[in-house]
Design an enzyme around this catalytic site. Structure first.
Site, PDB file in Angstrom:
ATOM      1  N   GLU A 295       4.101   2.196   0.483  1.00 62.04           N
ATOM      2  CA  GLU A 295       4.475   1.231   1.528  1.00 62.04           C
ATOM      3  C   GLU A 295       5.928   0.781   1.395  1.00 62.04           C
ATOM      4  O   GLU A 295       6.244  -0.401   1.516  1.00 62.04           O
ATOM      5  CB  GLU A 295       3.520   0.030   1.503  1.00 62.04           C
ATOM      6  CG  GLU A 295       2.071   0.437   1.760  1.00 62.04           C
ATOM      7  CD  GLU A 295       1.098  -0.733   1.884  1.00 62.04           C
ATOM      8  OE1 GLU A 295       1.338  -1.781   1.260  1.00 62.04           O
ATOM      9  OE2 GLU A 295       0.099  -0.577   2.612  1.00 62.04           O
ATOM     10  N   ASP A 374      -8.514   0.582   1.816  1.00 59.40           N
ATOM     11  CA  ASP A 374      -7.756  -0.633   1.561  1.00 59.40           C
ATOM     12  C   ASP A 374      -8.624  -1.876   1.666  1.00 59.40           C
ATOM     13  O   ASP A 374      -8.526  -2.607   2.654  1.00 59.40           O
ATOM     14  CB  ASP A 374      -6.603  -0.712   2.578  1.00 59.40           C
ATOM     15  CG  ASP A 374      -5.520  -1.678   2.135  1.00 59.40           C
ATOM     16  OD1 ASP A 374      -5.680  -2.286   1.064  1.00 59.40           O
ATOM     17  OD2 ASP A 374      -4.528  -1.816   2.875  1.00 59.40           O
ATOM     18  N   GLU A 402      -8.300 -10.770   2.246  1.00 58.30           N
ATOM     19  CA  GLU A 402      -7.423 -10.232   3.288  1.00 58.30           C
ATOM     20  C   GLU A 402      -8.203  -9.693   4.483  1.00 58.30           C
ATOM     21  O   GLU A 402      -7.936 -10.055   5.626  1.00 58.30           O
ATOM     22  CB  GLU A 402      -6.533  -9.129   2.703  1.00 58.30           C
ATOM     23  CG  GLU A 402      -5.683  -8.452   3.760  1.00 58.30           C
ATOM     24  CD  GLU A 402      -4.736  -7.411   3.180  1.00 58.30           C
ATOM     25  OE1 GLU A 402      -4.774  -7.156   1.966  1.00 58.30           O
ATOM     26  OE2 GLU A 402      -3.947  -6.858   3.973  1.00 58.30           O
TER      27      GLU A 402
HETATM   28  O1  GCW Z   1      -3.893  -4.233   1.798  1.00 62.85           O
HETATM   29  C1  GCW Z   1      -2.527  -3.984   1.717  1.00 62.85           C
HETATM   30  C2  GCW Z   1      -1.876  -5.264   2.087  1.00 62.85           C
HETATM   31  C3  GCW Z   1      -0.458  -5.369   1.597  1.00 62.85           C
HETATM   32  C4  GCW Z   1      -0.454  -5.092   0.095  1.00 62.85           C
HETATM   33  C5  GCW Z   1      -0.991  -3.694  -0.131  1.00 62.85           C
HETATM   34  C6  GCW Z   1      -1.061  -3.327  -1.598  1.00 62.85           C
HETATM   35  C7  GCW Z   1       0.956  -6.052  -1.582  1.00 62.85           C
HETATM   36  O2  GCW Z   1      -1.933  -5.404   3.487  1.00 62.85           O
HETATM   37  O3  GCW Z   1      -0.010  -6.662   1.886  1.00 62.85           O
HETATM   38  O4  GCW Z   1       0.830  -5.234  -0.461  1.00 62.85           O
HETATM   39  O5  GCW Z   1      -2.294  -3.596   0.377  1.00 62.85           O
HETATM   40  O6  GCW Z   1      -2.169  -3.369  -2.149  1.00 62.85           O
HETATM   41  O7  GCW Z   1      -0.061  -2.993  -2.195  1.00 62.85           O
END
Ligand code: GCW
Length: 704
Positions: A295, A374, A402
């Site tokens: 990311e 995720d 989240e």
């Molecule tokens: O789920 C995603 C989140 C990001 C997060 C990423 C990760 C810290 O939306 O905000 O970044 O995972 O786990 O690195």
């Protein structure tokens, strides 16, 4: 009560007991080491005998409640002083091996014995948790030891408020307890209280900054070290080590080098010096957490190197200090083209990491999210966990909600975590199933794989909110997480009982019942009114709250559901899809591959099916979608009603009218939002699929 022994954490226990006796009566004596053990209702003592320290068989992982074992515990005890100076192990064995304690009850008197001060601390909290029950019942001797030495929480806290993510990335409980307005807080009393509450659940490591390391946060490693040392000092009396997330590009951004190539000797030197500086100030520092090539974070790919090259270079820098590198496996292409049907985000971590098995240094822990995508409400266990037998792997969970209601919705995740920890890679009915009597996880289960290896990590849900977690009931997740790291075989609803009785001591039965009505199946309830049958996402892009069925459908993030007029789901079979199902060992590869055997709750994760496909439950997919979404809202209505019924019973001996009113207000407000949001989810999902499929609800309920 009496306490005997040396060690910094014995002082912590003594202070706790002194405060407790001052508040509630009773007497307390601190005995000299070497003195005889007093006659007291509760004795907490470091084991002393004439033979001196002896290496003994470390207790088996998860060893718990054995009544026939009188063995003196004596594993490798590594003393840590108040200043964090790490001494030589007193006995052979892994540093930190001995966090165990023995509890015996004889005619109502309780003795807690431990080889190390850390064990005494956990034994003390065990007695607190039991309360009066510790002193009643038949005589017994029990030995307790954590299933894993690695019980960690990661904070995604930013030092400087991030323009998009705020002070805490994916934080739903106010600001950071560590940082405020671009700096480490001067007053760390909240951190001290946090350390105490974490220790009471069993947590022993905390990473204090976001894995997305921005410019300001990178400097925690350099300019801010004295402040990091202050934070470490707040955690130390509670047996908790501090870790930092670091940026792989730090040699350039902080060190002025023109590269971060892990194979460049100047880069390795820079990291070695950086590590030396950290450990000079914080002798018991834990290590570095790294999100690399993920990311947008920098990593070794820029130099044509792989994750093992990157992780091992850092591992070498921290190894002389006994430090660890937690290297995250959350690596995937977040700039994919939605038209490209061959790229499957679910495969990514496995594709990147499984081939590297055996190449990581011993002090590298590859940290793997529980599912391949995720932190969704429902995902299969990540196949990476079973694919790296020659690598230390850690399981990563998400306590912060989240994708599970953001601490506005009451969603107790203990059951989700239990399911993941219990998942056995050798199959649903294998002989390797956990032996519930000994509580030792099967070696082929997720818990059994990670416990002796990299342990368990999760993203914290705490902030500076007055209830710590936004939704007061989200505290149950923090509590259960800690307890599951200590004993992954613990019953998730039993842990809720513990949390309820400790948080609302003496609460009337109707309040306890209401909390169970709301929380016991809240995870499944949330699943019912959100994305169906394992397909995932369907949340609003960016902030990830609320429904948006097509929000991610044509984005680069790789999180698609592929719904059209005929059907929905992702074909991840080997025969016709992305091949992801084949990444599991048998029998799971075949179980997931086949429409006949794939579990309903994961059907759309593995298969693209017509809306008229009949599930193992006997319902069609479309009718299942309608039914679960109506039911989900009905259950939330029951939550609201259950809470309203007990509003008058909240205050009592343990809670003032004022506290009860604040609690009632916060919970009621959150439940109202959960209800509103669940209705929104129900109506958007049902309407979307009705419009796509044209198939009406068998029961003729309102769909728009
Ligand atoms: O789920 C995603 C989140 C990001 C997060 C990423 C990760 C810290 O939306 O905000 O970044 O995972 O786990 O690195």
């Amino acid at each position: 009560m009496a306490i005997r022994g040396d060690g910094a954490l014995v002082g912590t226990v003594a202070a706790e007991v002194a405060a407790a006796t001052a508040a509630h009566g009773g007497s307390f004596s601190r005995l000299e080491s070497g003195s005889g053990v007093a006659d007291a209702d509760l004795v907490l003592t470091i084991i002393e005998d004439d033979a001196g320290p002896q290496p003994a068989a470390a207790p088996a992982p998860g060893d718990h409640a054995t009544t026939d074992d009188n063995a003196i515990l004596r594993g490798g005890c590594v003393p840590i002083t108040r200043d964090g100076v790490v001494g030589e192990p007193e006995a052979a064995g892994e540093p930190e091996a001995d966090e165990s304690f023995r509890l015996s009850r004889d005619d109502g008197s309780v003795v807690v014995e431990a080889a190390c001060d850390r064990g005494l601390l956990y034994g003390f909290f065990h007695v607190v948790r039991l309360g009066e029950a510790a002193f009643s019942g038949p005589d017994l001797v029990e030995r307790h030891a954590p299933a894993t030495a690695m019980r960690m929480l990661d904070h995604w806290d930013n030092v400087a408020v991030h323009a998009v993510m705020g002070q805490v990335e994916r934080g739903y409980a106010g600001g950071s307890i560590f940082y405020d307005d671009g700096a480490v807080r001067a007053d760390l009393s909240r951190v001290e209280a946090y350390a105490r509450l974490l220790a009471s659940t069993g947590i022993n490591r905390v990473a204090i900054n976001n894995v997305n390391v921005h410019a300001r946060e990178a400097r925690l490693l350099t300019d801010d070290l004295p402040h990091v040392a202050r934070i470490a000092a707040a955690f130390r009396p509670w047996g908790i080590r501090v870790h930092l997330s670091v940026s792989f590009a730090a040699p350039m951004t902080l060190g002025g080098l023109d590269t971060s190539d892990p194979l460049d000797p100047a880069v390795a030197d820079w990291w070695r010096d950086a590590a030396d500086r950290v450990w000079a100030q914080i002798p018991d520092f834990g290590g570095f957490v790294v999100k690399a090539d993920s990311e947008g974070q920098p990593g070794p790919f820029a130099y044509g190197r792989d994750h093992a090259d990157g992780a091992n270079m850092l591992a070498e820098a921290v190894a002389p200090h006994g430090g660890l590198v937690h290297w995250r496996a959350f690596v995937y292409d977040h700039r994919q083209d939605w038209r490209d049907r061959s790229t499957d985000r679910a495969r990514a971590a496995h594709d990147h990491f499984a081939p590297l098995d055996g190449r990581f240094a011993e002090n590298v822990i590859v940290q793997v999210k529980y599912g391949p995508m995720d932190f969704q409400v429902r995902e299969p266990a990540s196949p990476v966990l079973a694919a790296m037998p020659r690598t230390r792997v850690a399981l990563e969970l998400q306590v912060t909600q989240e994708y599970t209601g953001q601490q506005k919705h009451a969603v107790y995740l203990g059951r989700q975590w239990s399911e993941i920890l219990d998942f056995d890679f050798t199959g649903p009915d294998s002989d390797g199933d956990a032996d519930s009597a000994s509580r030792i996880p099967s070696p082929t289960s997720v818990a059994g794989i990670v416990a002796p290896s990299g342990g368990i990590v999760a993203v914290s849900n705490v902030g500076d909110d007055e209830f710590w977690t936004g939704h007061p009931f989200a505290q149950a997740n923090l509590y259960a997480y800690g307890r599951l790291t200590w004993d992954p075989a613990a019953d998730a609803v039993g842990l809720l009982d513990e949390w309820i009785s400790l948080t609302f001591p003496g609460a009337p039965a109707d309040v306890v019942d209401a909390l169970h009505t709301i929380l016991d199946e809240s995870w499944e309830t949330y699943e019912r009114y959100t994305s169906p049958l394992g397909v995932g996402f369907m949340v609003r892009p960016g902030h990830h709250y609320g429904p948006d069925v097509d929000g991610y459908e044509y984005t680069p993030w790789g999180t698609y559901h592929f719904a059209d007029r005929d059907g929905i789901g992702v074909d991840r079979t080997v025969a016709t899809g992305t091949g992801y199902a084949g990444l599991y060992p048998e029998p799971w590869a075949s179980v997931y591959e086949s429409l006949e055997t794939c579990p309903d709750e994961l059907l759309l994760f593995f298969h693209h099916v017509p809306y008229t496909h009949v599930l193992r439950s006997g319902k069609t997919v479309i009718q299942h979608i309608y039914d679960t979404h109506f039911e989900g809202v009905e259950r939330v209505e029951e939550f609201v009603a259950a809470w309203e019924r007990v509003l008058g019973s909240l205050s009592g001996d343990a809670m003032s009218d004022d506290d009860a009113a604040r609690l009632a207000g916060r919970v009621s407000e959150r439940l109202a939002e959960q209800r509103r949001s669940a209705i929104e989810w129900r109506d958007q999902i049902n309407t979307y699929f009705y419009r796509k499929s044209g198939i009406p609800d068998e029961q003729g309920r309102t769909i728009f």
